[in-house]
Design a protein around this motif. Structure first.
Motif: not given
Length: 189
Positions: A91, A93, A139
């Motif tokens: 991930w 962000v 995100r």
């Protein structure tokens, strides 16, 4: 005693003196060795590794430059021709200027001397330019995969790599929650 052409299994020849127990033992021992070697060559191996969170720009590679996302997953050399499969996930962000984040996997069949880079997975996150401070999305996520086939000369290594590019918009991405998985499948040649 003569032997079979493929596995070198002994059998009594016409000129061999009769020795049932000795000949059967020789056949059993050679069969056991051949089966063991075959089984060892066909056993898959693999592993999983978590990647460290990269939460500041100083932990990331420079803008628009590929860099390692943590250390490599190291798997033992199977000693035979194989397919190496790698999967990754992660991930990122970004609460600053719009940024594209990328992740790819690379595989080495020679202990890290040379690498084969896979196709990147990418996503975008950050503020909308001129959007009055509202966020398009905070995100992004990745799920790349890669494979390589060959006969390793050393340990098999798989690494995750990351790249970010903000196009001059002032992005401040954080990469987190990453992992890589590797699987080695021996193949017949």
């Amino acid at each position: 005693m003569p032997v079979t052409p493929n596995f070198n299994l002994p059998y009594p020849g016409l000129g061999d003196p009769p020795d049932g127990p000795g000949q059967i033992r020789a056949l059993a021992e050679q069969t056991d060795a051949a089966l063991y070697e075959t089984r060892q060559a066909l056993v898959p191996s693999g592993g999983r590794q978590s990647l460290p969170d990269l939460l500041t720009l100083s932990e990331l590679p420079p803008n628009n430059t590929w860099g390692n996302w943590g250390s490599s997953l190291i798997l033992p050399n199977p000693g035979v021709s194989c397919l190496v499969y790698a999967w990754g996930s992660g991930w990122f962000v970004n609460d600053a200027g719009g940024t594209v984040g990328r992740m790819r996997l690379s595989i080495s069949l020679d202990g890290g001397e040379t690498w084969s880079a896979g196709i990147e997975a990418s996503d975008q996150a950050g503020m909308v330019p001129g959007g009055g401070g509202s966020s398009a999305t905070r995100r992004g996520s990745f799920s790349p995969s890669h494979f390589e086939q060959g006969t390793p000369s050393s340990n098999v290594m798989i690494k995750g790599e990351c790249l970010w590019s903000d196009g001059g918009l002032g992005g401040e991405p954080e990469f987190y929650g990453g992992s890589i998985v590797g699987l080695i499948l021996p193949v017949a040649v």
